[in-house]
Design a protein around this motif. Structure first.
Motif, PDB file in Angstrom:
ATOM      1  N   LYS A   4      -4.450  85.558  67.175  1.00 42.02           N
ATOM      2  CA  LYS A   4      -3.526  85.872  67.660  1.00 42.02           C
ATOM      3  C   LYS A   4      -2.289  84.849  67.789  1.00 42.02           C
ATOM      4  CE  LYS A   4      -5.142  89.694  70.620  1.00 42.02           C
ATOM      5  NZ  LYS A   4      -4.964  90.258  71.841  1.00 42.02           N
ATOM      6  N   ARG A   5      -1.351  85.242  67.838  1.00 41.89           N
ATOM      7  CA  ARG A   5      -0.025  84.413  67.790  1.00 41.89           C
ATOM      8  C   ARG A   5       0.347  84.272  69.136  1.00 41.89           C
ATOM      9  NH1 ARG A   5       4.925  86.758  64.874  1.00 41.89           N
ATOM     10  NH2 ARG A   5       5.780  84.726  65.565  1.00 41.89           N
ATOM     11  N   ASP A   6       0.817  83.002  69.472  1.00 38.96           N
ATOM     12  CA  ASP A   6       1.243  82.710  70.874  1.00 38.96           C
ATOM     13  C   ASP A   6       2.376  83.470  71.352  1.00 38.96           C
ATOM     14  OD1 ASP A   6       1.469  80.676  73.139  1.00 38.96           O
ATOM     15  OD2 ASP A   6       3.712  80.928  72.522  1.00 38.96           O
ATOM     16  N   TYR A   7       2.089  84.388  72.583  1.00 38.06           N
ATOM     17  CA  TYR A   7       3.227  85.227  73.118  1.00 38.06           C
ATOM     18  C   TYR A   7       4.434  84.809  73.167  1.00 38.06           C
ATOM     19  CZ  TYR A   7      -0.840  88.303  74.066  1.00 38.06           C
ATOM     20  OH  TYR A   7      -2.041  89.049  73.894  1.00 38.06           O
ATOM     21  N   LEU A  11       8.015  86.451  70.885  1.00 40.04           N
ATOM     22  CA  LEU A  11       9.373  86.913  71.404  1.00 40.04           C
ATOM     23  C   LEU A  11      10.345  85.741  71.183  1.00 40.04           C
ATOM     24  CD1 LEU A  11       8.305  88.262  74.918  1.00 40.04           C
ATOM     25  CD2 LEU A  11       8.639  89.415  72.758  1.00 40.04           C
ATOM     26  N   GLY A  12       9.912  84.836  70.455  1.00 37.65           N
ATOM     27  CA  GLY A  12      11.254  83.756  70.096  1.00 37.65           C
ATOM     28  C   GLY A  12      11.436  82.966  71.276  1.00 37.65           C
ATOM     29  N   LEU A  13      10.428  82.764  72.205  1.00 37.95           N
ATOM     30  CA  LEU A  13      10.927  81.753  73.483  1.00 37.95           C
ATOM     31  C   LEU A  13      10.026  80.527  73.744  1.00 37.95           C
ATOM     32  CD1 LEU A  13      10.730  84.969  75.878  1.00 37.95           C
ATOM     33  CD2 LEU A  13      12.569  84.015  75.070  1.00 37.95           C
ATOM     34  N   LYS A  14      10.722  79.809  74.377  1.00 41.27           N
ATOM     35  CA  LYS A  14       9.776  78.541  74.873  1.00 41.27           C
ATOM     36  C   LYS A  14       9.307  78.719  76.232  1.00 41.27           C
ATOM     37  CE  LYS A  14      12.840  75.377  72.644  1.00 41.27           C
ATOM     38  NZ  LYS A  14      13.838  74.080  72.924  1.00 41.27           N
ATOM     39  N   LYS A  49       3.847  96.161  67.526  1.00 46.82           N
ATOM     40  CA  LYS A  49       2.708  96.233  68.616  1.00 46.82           C
ATOM     41  C   LYS A  49       2.481  94.839  69.178  1.00 46.82           C
ATOM     42  CE  LYS A  49      -2.186  97.362  68.468  1.00 46.82           C
ATOM     43  NZ  LYS A  49      -3.571  97.468  67.688  1.00 46.82           N
ATOM     44  N   GLU A  50       2.574  93.924  68.141  1.00 46.52           N
ATOM     45  CA  GLU A  50       2.608  92.510  68.683  1.00 46.52           C
ATOM     46  C   GLU A  50       3.580  92.282  70.035  1.00 46.52           C
ATOM     47  OE1 GLU A  50       1.677  88.435  66.544  1.00 46.52           O
ATOM     48  OE2 GLU A  50       3.583  89.260  65.793  1.00 46.52           O
ATOM     49  N   ILE A  51       4.805  92.696  69.541  1.00 47.01           N
ATOM     50  CA  ILE A  51       5.901  92.535  70.595  1.00 47.01           C
ATOM     51  C   ILE A  51       5.561  93.073  71.980  1.00 47.01           C
ATOM     52  CG2 ILE A  51       8.311  92.995  71.032  1.00 47.01           C
ATOM     53  CD1 ILE A  51       8.489  92.963  68.005  1.00 47.01           C
ATOM     54  N   ASN A  52       5.197  94.272  71.869  1.00 44.99           N
ATOM     55  CA  ASN A  52       4.762  95.106  72.924  1.00 44.99           C
ATOM     56  C   ASN A  52       3.703  94.421  73.705  1.00 44.99           C
ATOM     57  OD1 ASN A  52       6.396  97.166  72.595  1.00 44.99           O
ATOM     58  ND2 ASN A  52       4.919  98.472  71.335  1.00 44.99           N
ATOM     59  N   GLU A  53       2.779  93.939  72.851  1.00 47.65           N
ATOM     60  CA  GLU A  53       1.564  93.263  73.731  1.00 47.65           C
ATOM     61  C   GLU A  53       2.056  91.797  74.570  1.00 47.65           C
ATOM     62  OE1 GLU A  53      -2.462  91.052  71.945  1.00 47.65           O
ATOM     63  OE2 GLU A  53      -2.056  93.159  71.411  1.00 47.65           O
ATOM     64  N   ALA A  54       2.753  91.016  73.676  1.00 50.04           N
ATOM     65  CA  ALA A  54       3.404  90.158  74.297  1.00 50.04           C
ATOM     66  C   ALA A  54       4.242  90.412  75.647  1.00 50.04           C
ATOM     67  CB  ALA A  54       4.192  89.037  73.158  1.00 50.04           C
ATOM     68  N   TYR A  55       5.020  91.236  75.304  1.00 50.86           N
ATOM     69  CA  TYR A  55       5.967  91.528  76.698  1.00 50.86           C
ATOM     70  C   TYR A  55       5.128  92.023  77.752  1.00 50.86           C
ATOM     71  CZ  TYR A  55       9.443  93.472  79.710  1.00 50.86           C
ATOM     72  OH  TYR A  55      10.251  93.829  80.673  1.00 50.86           O
ATOM     73  N   ARG A  64       0.942  86.758  83.331  1.00 49.43           N
ATOM     74  CA  ARG A  64       1.592  85.420  82.714  1.00 49.43           C
ATOM     75  C   ARG A  64       0.868  84.137  83.239  1.00 49.43           C
ATOM     76  NH1 ARG A  64       8.245  83.969  82.753  1.00 49.43           N
ATOM     77  NH2 ARG A  64       7.895  82.175  81.504  1.00 49.43           N
ATOM     78  N   ALA A  65       0.452  84.020  84.534  1.00 49.22           N
ATOM     79  CA  ALA A  65       0.061  82.915  85.198  1.00 49.22           C
ATOM     80  C   ALA A  65      -1.379  82.666  84.740  1.00 49.22           C
ATOM     81  CB  ALA A  65      -0.080  83.045  86.629  1.00 49.22           C
ATOM     82  N   ARG A  66      -1.967  83.560  84.374  1.00 43.47           N
ATOM     83  CA  ARG A  66      -3.167  83.568  83.565  1.00 43.47           C
ATOM     84  C   ARG A  66      -3.398  83.156  82.176  1.00 43.47           C
ATOM     85  NH1 ARG A  66      -4.679  88.709  86.271  1.00 43.47           N
ATOM     86  NH2 ARG A  66      -4.610  89.825  84.321  1.00 43.47           N
ATOM     87  N   TYR A  67      -2.301  83.739  81.638  1.00 44.70           N
ATOM     88  CA  TYR A  67      -2.113  83.433  80.255  1.00 44.70           C
ATOM     89  C   TYR A  67      -1.891  81.956  80.002  1.00 44.70           C
ATOM     90  CZ  TYR A  67      -0.020  83.207  75.363  1.00 44.70           C
ATOM     91  OH  TYR A  67       0.144  82.900  74.073  1.00 44.70           O
ATOM     92  N   ASP A  68      -0.640  81.405  81.003  1.00 40.63           N
ATOM     93  CA  ASP A  68      -0.488  79.954  80.785  1.00 40.63           C
ATOM     94  C   ASP A  68      -1.378  79.217  81.086  1.00 40.63           C
ATOM     95  OD1 ASP A  68       3.121  80.644  82.308  1.00 40.63           O
ATOM     96  OD2 ASP A  68       2.079  80.963  80.177  1.00 40.63           O
ATOM     97  N   GLN A  69      -2.570  79.630  81.873  1.00 35.52           N
ATOM     98  CA  GLN A  69      -3.515  78.727  82.301  1.00 35.52           C
ATOM     99  C   GLN A  69      -4.784  78.780  81.204  1.00 35.52           C
ATOM    100  OE1 GLN A  69      -4.936  79.135  86.023  1.00 35.52           O
ATOM    101  NE2 GLN A  69      -6.408  77.381  85.992  1.00 35.52           N
ATOM    102  N   PHE A  70      -4.990  79.939  80.636  1.00 31.21           N
ATOM    103  CA  PHE A  70      -6.203  80.112  79.971  1.00 31.21           C
ATOM    104  C   PHE A  70      -5.825  80.732  78.495  1.00 31.21           C
ATOM    105  CE2 PHE A  70      -8.811  79.205  83.377  1.00 31.21           C
ATOM    106  CZ  PHE A  70      -8.540  79.724  84.687  1.00 31.21           C
ATOM    107  N   GLY A  71      -4.649  80.846  78.236  1.00 29.22           N
ATOM    108  CA  GLY A  71      -4.133  81.425  76.703  1.00 29.22           C
ATOM    109  C   GLY A  71      -4.657  83.061  76.850  1.00 29.22           C
ATOM    110  N   HIS A  72      -5.122  83.323  75.688  1.00 27.20           N
ATOM    111  CA  HIS A  72      -5.435  84.740  75.308  1.00 27.20           C
ATOM    112  C   HIS A  72      -6.583  85.087  76.069  1.00 27.20           C
ATOM    113  CE1 HIS A  72      -2.187  85.701  72.574  1.00 27.20           C
ATOM    114  NE2 HIS A  72      -2.655  84.364  71.719  1.00 27.20           N
ATOM    115  N   ALA A  73      -7.593  84.195  76.359  1.00 23.04           N
ATOM    116  CA  ALA A  73      -8.843  84.704  77.047  1.00 23.04           C
ATOM    117  C   ALA A  73      -8.428  84.947  78.197  1.00 23.04           C
ATOM    118  CB  ALA A  73      -9.872  83.374  76.975  1.00 23.04           C
TER     119      ALA A  73
END
Length: 387
Positions: A4-7, A11-14, A49-55, A64-73
């Motif tokens: 998977k790509r980084d969320y 979305l084209g964000l940092k 679908k990818e955009i929806n998932e990221a949002y 978001r906090a879990r994603y920032d810490q552990f990534g997709h897992a």
């Protein structure tokens, strides 16, 4: 499983983007790739679908906090170590996705508020896409018309399976998941209630039928990409930057739909003598000092050939005259523009001593009426400095 790509990248964000930046990026991307704007485009559907998932993840502070810490897992149990993200079926967990789509698309878009959905007609006939191409022609070809051979790459009906997508002697069966409809309905519970969405059937890809042995040439798509040589008819009067549309020469339609069109952008090379504005032609013609003073019959080039024109005596440099009907033909009409010819008087250089003396005597013997413009100029200049 595909990586998977980084969320944030989706979305084209940092990383560290604000909530407003996330919502703004989602609106922009969703508008760009929404399936209702790109029917039958599987790549756009996957991006959506990818955009929806990221949002869904980045708009939820906990996820978001879990994603920032552990990534997709941290948000997807399929990656192991997920923390109950609950998957991404449909548009669940978005919270405010309904109002976002209403604000973007004015409500009634497929899947939100019971609006129309293109997925329900996925197996209906669809027109093929248009194909864009470019052709470069000479200036005179644009003026007079021409025939140009060009190569076009487009999708055509597969010649091996005749567009069915199946190998010979292979039978097709109705899709058991969508019951031949080509689409399935998904109900998703959200804080705003149950949202019902209709999407392309994931099993049959919207065709409503299953092919057990896909065609080996087109791999079941029913179409193949080929390069075709065609003869393009350039109409007289075409101008630089205009588009020629060739009906039916685009991509082949889907499910028996009509072909798209071929749109050819025309580039016209410049001419060494002529320029063009609309249907009028412009050029310059040099004449000698003597011809300007005494007058003469000169040969003027036009896009149709040469014409004779009588230069009157006393013609000044920069004088412009018009040749009616010697311009470019109007598209679809039996009428023509004009040609405008600007006279440029060539002043002689490197005169001999004798020539200079004769020219000085000639100038001295001129009367005031022969130099009215010069006399008028110096009188105005004198009055201005004396005032």
């Amino acid at each position: 499983m595909a990586e998977k790509r980084d969320y944030y990248e989706v979305l084209g964000l940092k990383k560290g983007a604000s909530e407003d930046e996330i919502k703004k990026a989602f609106k922009s991307m969703a508008r760009k790739y929404h399936p209702d704007l790109h029917p039958d485009d599987k790549e756009a559907a996957e991006k959506f679908k990818e955009i929806n998932e990221a949002y869904e993840v980045l708009s939820d502070s906990e996820k978001r906090a879990r994603y920032d810490q552990f990534g997709h897992a941290g948000v997807d149990p399929n990656y192991g170590g997920g923390a109950g993200a609950g998957g991404f079926g449909g548009f669940g967990g978005f919270g405010d996705v309904g109002d976002i789509f209403d604000s973007i698309f004015g409500g009634g878009f497929g899947g939100f508020g019971g609006g129309r959905s293109t997925a329900s007609s996925a197996n209906a006939p669809h027109r093929g896409g248009d194909v864009n191409a470019n052709v470069t022609i000479d200036f005179m070809e644009a003026c007079k018309g021409a025939k140009k051979k060009m190569r076009v790459t487009h999708m055509v009906k597969c010649d091996q399976c005749s567009g069915t997508g199946a190998d010979a002697n292979t039978k097709t069966s109705s899709c058991t998941e969508c019951h031949g409809q080509g689409s399935v309905r998904v109900n998703q519970r959200t804080p705003f209630g149950v949202i019902s969405t209709t999407k392309v059937c994931p099993r049959c890809g919207g065709k409503g039928k299953i092919v057990t042995n896909p065609c080996s040439k087109c791999r079941g798509s029913g179409r193949q990409r080929v390069t075709t040589d065609i003869e393009l008819k350039i109409p007289a009067g075409i101008d630089n930057g205009q588009i020629l549309r060739v009906s039916g020469q685009g991509d082949a339609g889907l499910n028996g739909g009509p072909n798209g069109d071929l749109n050819v952008s025309v580039t016209v090379r410049p001419h060494e003598l002529f320029t063009r504005s609309g249907n009028d032609i412009f050029c310059e013609i040099p004449i000698s000092y003597a011809q300007a003073v005494l007058g003469d019959k000169v040969t003027v080039p036009t896009i149709k050939g040469k014409v004779e024109y009588e230069i009157p005596e006393g013609t000044q440099s920069g004088t412009k005259f018009r040749l009616r009907g010697e311009g470019v033909k109007y598209l679809g009409r039996e009428s023509y523009g004009d040609q405008y010819v600007t006279v440029v008087v060539e002043v002689p250089k490197r005169l001999t001593k004798q020539q200079k003396e004769l020219l000085k005597k000639f100038d001295d013997c001129l009367e005031e009426k022969n130099q009215a413009k010069r006399q008028n100029f110096f009188e105005k200049l004198k009055r201005r400095f004396e005032a």
